[in-house]
Design a protein around this motif. Structure first.
Motif, short mmCIF file in Angstrom:
data_model
loop_
_atom_site.label_atom_id
_atom_site.label_comp_id
_atom_site.label_asym_id
_atom_site.label_seq_id
_atom_site.Cartn_x
_atom_site.Cartn_y
_atom_site.Cartn_z
N GLU A 180 17.36 10.73 -37.14
CA GLU A 180 18.00 10.07 -35.98
C GLU A 180 18.52 8.69 -36.35
O GLU A 180 19.59 8.27 -35.94
N LEU A 181 17.69 7.95 -37.12
CA LEU A 181 18.03 6.55 -37.45
C LEU A 181 18.68 6.51 -38.82
O LEU A 181 18.00 6.40 -39.84
N LYS A 182 19.98 6.65 -38.85
CA LYS A 182 20.71 6.72 -40.12
C LYS A 182 20.44 5.45 -40.95
O LYS A 182 20.44 4.34 -40.42
N GLY A 183 20.17 5.63 -42.24
CA GLY A 183 20.00 4.47 -43.12
C GLY A 183 18.57 3.95 -43.18
O GLY A 183 18.27 3.08 -43.98
N VAL A 184 17.66 4.50 -42.37
CA VAL A 184 16.26 4.07 -42.42
C VAL A 184 15.49 5.07 -43.28
O VAL A 184 15.59 6.27 -43.06
N ASP A 185 14.73 4.57 -44.30
CA ASP A 185 14.12 5.53 -45.22
C ASP A 185 12.85 6.15 -44.62
O ASP A 185 12.19 5.58 -43.75
N VAL A 186 12.54 7.37 -45.10
CA VAL A 186 11.45 8.17 -44.53
C VAL A 186 10.12 7.46 -44.71
O VAL A 186 9.27 7.48 -43.82
N HIS A 187 9.93 6.77 -45.86
CA HIS A 187 8.63 6.14 -46.13
C HIS A 187 8.34 5.05 -45.10
O HIS A 187 7.25 5.02 -44.51
N SER A 188 9.31 4.17 -44.87
CA SER A 188 9.03 3.08 -43.91
C SER A 188 8.91 3.61 -42.49
O SER A 188 8.13 3.11 -41.68
N THR A 189 9.65 4.68 -42.17
CA THR A 189 9.53 5.30 -40.84
C THR A 189 8.13 5.87 -40.68
O THR A 189 7.48 5.70 -39.63
N ARG A 190 7.62 6.54 -41.73
CA ARG A 190 6.28 7.14 -41.68
C ARG A 190 5.23 6.05 -41.48
O ARG A 190 4.33 6.19 -40.64
N GLU A 191 5.36 4.94 -42.22
CA GLU A 191 4.37 3.85 -42.08
C GLU A 191 4.40 3.27 -40.66
O GLU A 191 3.36 2.98 -40.08
N ALA A 192 5.61 3.09 -40.11
CA ALA A 192 5.73 2.51 -38.76
C ALA A 192 5.13 3.44 -37.70
O ALA A 192 4.46 2.99 -36.76
N LEU A 193 5.34 4.76 -37.86
CA LEU A 193 4.77 5.73 -36.91
C LEU A 193 3.25 5.69 -36.95
O LEU A 193 2.58 5.66 -35.91
N ILE A 194 2.70 5.66 -38.18
CA ILE A 194 1.24 5.66 -38.34
C ILE A 194 0.65 4.40 -37.73
O ILE A 194 -0.38 4.44 -37.04
N LYS A 195 1.33 3.27 -37.94
CA LYS A 195 0.83 2.00 -37.40
C LYS A 195 0.82 2.02 -35.86
O LYS A 195 -0.14 1.62 -35.21
N ARG A 196 1.91 2.53 -35.27
CA ARG A 196 2.00 2.56 -33.80
C ARG A 196 0.96 3.53 -33.22
O ARG A 196 0.30 3.23 -32.24
N ASP A 197 0.80 4.69 -33.86
CA ASP A 197 -0.22 5.65 -33.38
C ASP A 197 -1.61 5.05 -33.44
O ASP A 197 -2.42 5.26 -32.54
N ALA A 198 -1.89 4.30 -34.51
CA ALA A 198 -3.23 3.70 -34.66
C ALA A 198 -3.46 2.69 -33.54
O ALA A 198 -4.54 2.67 -32.92
N ALA A 199 -2.46 1.88 -33.24
CA ALA A 199 -2.60 0.90 -32.15
C ALA A 199 -2.77 1.62 -30.81
O ALA A 199 -3.64 1.27 -30.01
N ASP A 200 -1.97 2.67 -30.58
CA ASP A 200 -2.03 3.38 -29.30
C ASP A 200 -3.35 4.14 -29.13
O ASP A 200 -3.83 4.32 -28.01
N SER A 201 -3.93 4.59 -30.26
CA SER A 201 -5.18 5.38 -30.19
C SER A 201 -6.41 4.50 -30.10
O SER A 201 -7.47 4.97 -29.68
N SER A 202 -6.30 3.25 -30.51
CA SER A 202 -7.51 2.41 -30.60
C SER A 202 -7.63 1.40 -29.46
O SER A 202 -8.61 0.68 -29.40
N ARG A 203 -6.63 1.35 -28.56
CA ARG A 203 -6.76 0.38 -27.46
C ARG A 203 -7.90 0.81 -26.53
O ARG A 203 -8.25 2.00 -26.46
N LYS A 204 -8.45 -0.18 -25.81
CA LYS A 204 -9.63 0.11 -24.96
C LYS A 204 -9.25 0.92 -23.73
O LYS A 204 -9.95 1.84 -23.32
N THR A 205 -8.13 0.57 -23.09
CA THR A 205 -7.77 1.21 -21.82
C THR A 205 -6.86 2.41 -22.05
O THR A 205 -5.78 2.28 -22.61
N SER A 206 -7.31 3.57 -21.59
CA SER A 206 -6.60 4.85 -21.70
C SER A 206 -5.78 5.00 -22.99
O SER A 206 -4.55 5.02 -22.95
N PRO A 207 -6.49 5.13 -24.11
CA PRO A 207 -5.79 5.31 -25.39
C PRO A 207 -5.10 6.69 -25.50
O PRO A 207 -5.38 7.57 -24.69
N LEU A 208 -4.23 6.80 -26.49
CA LEU A 208 -3.65 8.10 -26.83
C LEU A 208 -4.80 9.04 -27.18
O LEU A 208 -5.58 8.75 -28.10
#
Ligand SMILES: Nc1ncnc2c1ncn2[C@@H]1O[C@H](COP(=O)(O)OP(=O)(O)OP(=O)(O)O)[C@@H](O)[C@H]1O
Ligand SMILES: Nc1ccn([C@H]2C[C@H](O)[C@@H](COP(=O)(O)O)O2)c(=O)n1
Length: 226
Positions: A164-192
């Motif tokens: 979808e995001l032309k010009g953005v490499d798969v590795h950095s996209t993968r790292e960003a997804l993992i980071k966001r999921d970790a934040a969303d899963s570890s919050r105290k109030t209604s996590p993922l």
């Protein structure tokens, strides 16, 4: 469930698992409304950024959480999102909003406000609704008739997003997804999280059409009382 009862479907899962694409298509096919709850958290984040609120300061975010008026249009053929009457469908998808949305959505006052809005939209959907997000089955609509939890490998999700995001490499996209999921899963109030009674669908090896067909079948079975 009674066949005339408006069906409520909750679809949760990490980023890039196909929640939006699947939910929109299922809703359109079955004549249901559609709600993208991630867009609502992005909209409130956009408002914070635009109004000079420090998104690293939960107290400042909490104090401002009640100010913006967020309106979601629920037609799956053309969902809309406005903040104080401004169409923000484009601006909420910027890298800046994406990088700040996990911090803003972790603030309990933000979640209380947005959860109330989501429940009222779901309650007013005359023919039923597909609601997608991270905490729909666990917290927002715990009595949903059907709960789905979509998953996919980080590699598959990154490849989909990089397409979808032309010009953005798969590795950095993968790292960003993992980071966001970790934040969303570890919050105290209604996590993922997957609700105990959710059906888990691993979409890694499935086409989008196969995932849609699978969810449509599950909704139809539920409606038929199976
Ligand atoms: N099963 C699939 N196979 C291949 N591509 C897919 C599949 N499901 C979704 N996609 C594609 O992956 C991308 C991400 O899908 P989508 O936006 O629906 O995910 P999402 O879970 O809603 O993500 P987010 O939570 O980040 O909003 C889109 O380009 C979509 O077309
Ligand atoms: N029910 C929800 C939906 C979304 N969020 C937060 C966490 C996500 O990182 C962010 C953006 O969602 P997306 O547009 O990627 O689906 O919004 C949440 O906390 N709860």
């Amino acid at each position: 469930m009674e066949s005339a009862t408006p069906v409520i479907v909750a679809i949760d899962g990490p980023s890039g698992t196909g929640k939006s694409s699947t939910s929109k298509a299922v809703a359109a096919q079955l004549g249901l409304s559609y709600l993208d709850t991630g867009a609502q958290y992005r909209a409130i984040t956009w408002w914070m950024v635009n109004n000079g609120i420090d998104t690293d300061d939960p107290t400042a975010i909490a104090a401002a959480a009640g100010k913006p008026e967020i309106v979601s249009g629920t037609d799956p053929q053309g969902p809309t999102i406005t903040v104080d009457g401004v169409d923000v469908a484009g601006p909420i998808r910027t890298q800046e909003v994406t990088s700040k949305v996990s911090a803003v959505s972790a603030v309990p006052e933000v979640r209380a406000r947005i959860t109330e809005l989501q429940r009222s939209i779901a309650a007013s959907a005359a023919h039923g609704i597909v609601v997608e997000g991270r905490d729909i089955g666990t917290t927002v609509l715990p009595d949903a008739h059907l709960k789905i939890f979509l998953t996919a490998s980080p590699e598959a999700r990154a490849a989909r997003r990089s397409g979808e995001l032309k010009g953005v490499d798969v590795h950095s996209t993968r790292e960003a997804l993992i980071k966001r999921d970790a934040a969303d899963s570890s919050r105290k109030t209604s996590p993922l999280a997957k609700a105990d009674d959710a059906v888990e669908v691993d979409t890694t090896e499935l086409t989008l059409a196969q995932v849609i067909e699978c969810v449509v079948t599950l909704v139809e079975e539920k409606r038929a009382g199976k």
